[in-house]
Write a protein that holds these residues in place. Structure first.
Motif, PDB file in Angstrom:
ATOM      1  N   LEU A  81      -3.527 -19.038  10.851  1.00  0.00           N
ATOM      2  CA  LEU A  81      -3.092 -19.962  11.968  1.00  0.00           C
ATOM      3  C   LEU A  81      -2.867 -19.119  13.246  1.00  0.00           C
ATOM      4  O   LEU A  81      -2.207 -18.184  13.528  1.00  0.00           O
ATOM      5  CB  LEU A  81      -1.798 -20.237  11.354  1.00  0.00           C
ATOM      6  CG  LEU A  81      -1.029 -21.476  12.346  1.00  0.00           C
ATOM      7  CD1 LEU A  81      -1.581 -22.769  12.265  1.00  0.00           C
ATOM      8  CD2 LEU A  81       0.496 -21.426  11.874  1.00  0.00           C
ATOM      9  N   ARG A  82      -3.439 -19.483  14.123  1.00  0.00           N
ATOM     10  CA  ARG A  82      -3.614 -19.046  15.474  1.00  0.00           C
ATOM     11  C   ARG A  82      -2.703 -19.797  16.183  1.00  0.00           C
ATOM     12  O   ARG A  82      -2.697 -20.879  16.301  1.00  0.00           O
ATOM     13  CB  ARG A  82      -5.168 -19.073  16.165  1.00  0.00           C
ATOM     14  CG  ARG A  82      -4.904 -18.553  17.701  1.00  0.00           C
ATOM     15  CD  ARG A  82      -4.745 -17.131  17.436  1.00  0.00           C
ATOM     16  NE  ARG A  82      -4.864 -16.684  18.875  1.00  0.00           N
ATOM     17  CZ  ARG A  82      -4.713 -15.173  19.397  1.00  0.00           C
ATOM     18  NH1 ARG A  82      -4.542 -14.427  18.327  1.00  0.00           N
ATOM     19  NH2 ARG A  82      -4.802 -14.903  20.698  1.00  0.00           N
ATOM     20  N   MET A  83      -1.621 -18.990  16.888  1.00  0.00           N
ATOM     21  CA  MET A  83      -0.470 -19.670  17.483  1.00  0.00           C
ATOM     22  C   MET A  83      -0.416 -19.002  19.047  1.00  0.00           C
ATOM     23  O   MET A  83      -0.403 -18.145  19.176  1.00  0.00           O
ATOM     24  CB  MET A  83       0.899 -19.350  16.796  1.00  0.00           C
ATOM     25  CG  MET A  83       0.779 -19.674  15.271  1.00  0.00           C
ATOM     26  SD  MET A  83       2.622 -19.529  14.639  1.00  0.00           S
ATOM     27  CE  MET A  83       2.670 -17.745  14.653  1.00  0.00           C
ATOM     28  N   ASN A  84      -0.598 -19.873  19.814  1.00  0.00           N
ATOM     29  CA  ASN A  84      -0.791 -19.569  21.276  1.00  0.00           C
ATOM     30  C   ASN A  84       0.442 -20.266  22.001  1.00  0.00           C
ATOM     31  O   ASN A  84       0.976 -21.134  21.521  1.00  0.00           O
ATOM     32  CB  ASN A  84      -2.096 -20.105  21.839  1.00  0.00           C
ATOM     33  CG  ASN A  84      -3.157 -19.322  21.394  1.00  0.00           C
ATOM     34  OD1 ASN A  84      -2.950 -18.257  21.118  1.00  0.00           O
ATOM     35  ND2 ASN A  84      -4.427 -20.071  21.283  1.00  0.00           N
ATOM     36  N   SER A  85       0.811 -19.935  23.280  1.00  0.00           N
ATOM     37  CA  SER A  85       1.934 -20.450  23.977  1.00  0.00           C
ATOM     38  C   SER A  85       3.107 -20.592  23.137  1.00  0.00           C
ATOM     39  O   SER A  85       3.868 -21.703  23.130  1.00  0.00           O
ATOM     40  CB  SER A  85       1.476 -21.870  24.549  1.00  0.00           C
ATOM     41  OG  SER A  85       0.252 -21.635  25.329  1.00  0.00           O
ATOM     42  N   LEU A  86       3.381 -19.751  22.430  1.00  0.00           N
ATOM     43  CA  LEU A  86       4.527 -19.670  21.574  1.00  0.00           C
ATOM     44  C   LEU A  86       6.022 -20.081  22.324  1.00  0.00           C
ATOM     45  O   LEU A  86       6.161 -19.584  23.557  1.00  0.00           O
ATOM     46  CB  LEU A  86       4.801 -18.530  20.714  1.00  0.00           C
ATOM     47  CG  LEU A  86       3.806 -18.218  19.625  1.00  0.00           C
ATOM     48  CD1 LEU A  86       3.634 -17.059  19.132  1.00  0.00           C
ATOM     49  CD2 LEU A  86       4.209 -19.156  18.321  1.00  0.00           C
ATOM     50  N   LYS A  87       6.956 -20.813  21.773  1.00  0.00           N
ATOM     51  CA  LYS A  87       8.181 -20.986  22.158  1.00  0.00           C
ATOM     52  C   LYS A  87       9.175 -20.491  21.430  1.00  0.00           C
ATOM     53  O   LYS A  87       9.026 -20.566  20.184  1.00  0.00           O
ATOM     54  CB  LYS A  87       8.307 -22.599  22.391  1.00  0.00           C
ATOM     55  CG  LYS A  87       7.145 -23.291  23.347  1.00  0.00           C
ATOM     56  CD  LYS A  87       7.158 -24.989  23.054  1.00  0.00           C
ATOM     57  CE  LYS A  87       6.119 -25.451  23.965  1.00  0.00           C
ATOM     58  NZ  LYS A  87       6.081 -27.037  24.093  1.00  0.00           N
ATOM     59  N   PRO A  88      10.227 -20.445  21.907  1.00  0.00           N
ATOM     60  CA  PRO A  88      11.430 -19.970  20.948  1.00  0.00           C
ATOM     61  C   PRO A  88      11.704 -21.020  19.767  1.00  0.00           C
ATOM     62  O   PRO A  88      12.089 -20.457  18.699  1.00  0.00           O
ATOM     63  CB  PRO A  88      12.777 -20.043  21.914  1.00  0.00           C
ATOM     64  CG  PRO A  88      12.150 -19.712  23.352  1.00  0.00           C
ATOM     65  CD  PRO A  88      10.626 -20.480  23.323  1.00  0.00           C
ATOM     66  N   GLU A  89      11.291 -22.210  20.051  1.00  0.00           N
ATOM     67  CA  GLU A  89      11.611 -23.269  19.005  1.00  0.00           C
ATOM     68  C   GLU A  89      10.499 -23.128  17.781  1.00  0.00           C
ATOM     69  O   GLU A  89      10.710 -23.735  16.837  1.00  0.00           O
ATOM     70  CB  GLU A  89      11.815 -24.595  19.345  1.00  0.00           C
ATOM     71  CG  GLU A  89      10.617 -25.047  20.343  1.00  0.00           C
ATOM     72  CD  GLU A  89      11.085 -24.885  21.709  1.00  0.00           C
ATOM     73  OE1 GLU A  89      11.559 -23.866  22.156  1.00  0.00           O
ATOM     74  OE2 GLU A  89      10.424 -25.953  22.690  1.00  0.00           O
ATOM     75  N   ASP A  90       9.746 -22.146  17.920  1.00  0.00           N
ATOM     76  CA  ASP A  90       8.739 -21.864  16.870  1.00  0.00           C
ATOM     77  C   ASP A  90       9.180 -20.858  15.953  1.00  0.00           C
ATOM     78  O   ASP A  90       8.564 -20.629  15.117  1.00  0.00           O
ATOM     79  CB  ASP A  90       7.367 -21.335  17.554  1.00  0.00           C
ATOM     80  CG  ASP A  90       6.704 -22.681  18.273  1.00  0.00           C
ATOM     81  OD1 ASP A  90       5.957 -22.131  19.182  1.00  0.00           O
ATOM     82  OD2 ASP A  90       6.496 -23.732  17.651  1.00  0.00           O
ATOM     83  N   THR A  91      10.168 -20.074  16.524  1.00  0.00           N
ATOM     84  CA  THR A  91      10.968 -19.262  15.347  1.00  0.00           C
ATOM     85  C   THR A  91      11.353 -19.918  14.081  1.00  0.00           C
ATOM     86  O   THR A  91      12.097 -20.837  13.843  1.00  0.00           O
ATOM     87  CB  THR A  91      12.173 -18.747  16.215  1.00  0.00           C
ATOM     88  OG1 THR A  91      11.956 -17.872  17.396  1.00  0.00           O
ATOM     89  CG2 THR A  91      12.686 -17.612  15.073  1.00  0.00           C
TER      90      THR A  91
END
Length: 124
Positions: A81-91
């Motif tokens: 799972l490649r995760m880009n442009s991560l946001k705090p709500e992805d925690t």
């Protein structure tokens, strides 16, 4: 019984990237659809992404479309799972899951085996 082992989580600043990996044991991996789910503190586990046995079909929750990419390498029994442009709500704690059949599904009851999870923390 299949074993799923996630890795690649960690602490990252908002806007950063991470790549999660899930290594699966067993000889049926190439026939199984695979999924990623996540669970934030105090919230229910939610679907993130899924990929068919061949990799030809993928599905994402709306909030990660265009930022996350699921992929698989059947020769290595691994899903990513490649995760880009991560946001705090992805925690959240991110879990890898296996489905016995090869088609994608976006709900947890469709999956029969789960990993232990890997923590992803996105700071603002």
């Amino acid at each position: 019984q299949v074993q799923l082992v996630e890795s690649g989580g960690g602490l990252v600043q908002a806007g950063g990237s991470l790549r999660l990996s899930c290594a699966a044991s067993g000889r049926t991996f190439r026939t199984n659809a695979m999924g990623w789910f996540r669970q934030a503190p105090g919230k229910e586990r939610e679907f993130v992404a899924a990929i068919s046995w061949s990799g030809d079909t993928t599905r994402y929750r709306d909030s990660v479309k265009g930022r996350f990419t699921i992929s698989r390498d059947n020769a290595k029994n691994t899903v990513y799972l490649r995760m880009n442009s991560l946001k705090p709500e992805d925690t959240a704690v991110y879990y890898c899951a296996r489905r016995l059949i090869g088609t994608v599904a976006g709900y947890s009851a469709a999956y029969d085996s789960w990993g232990q999870g890997t923590q992803v923390t996105v700071s603002s």
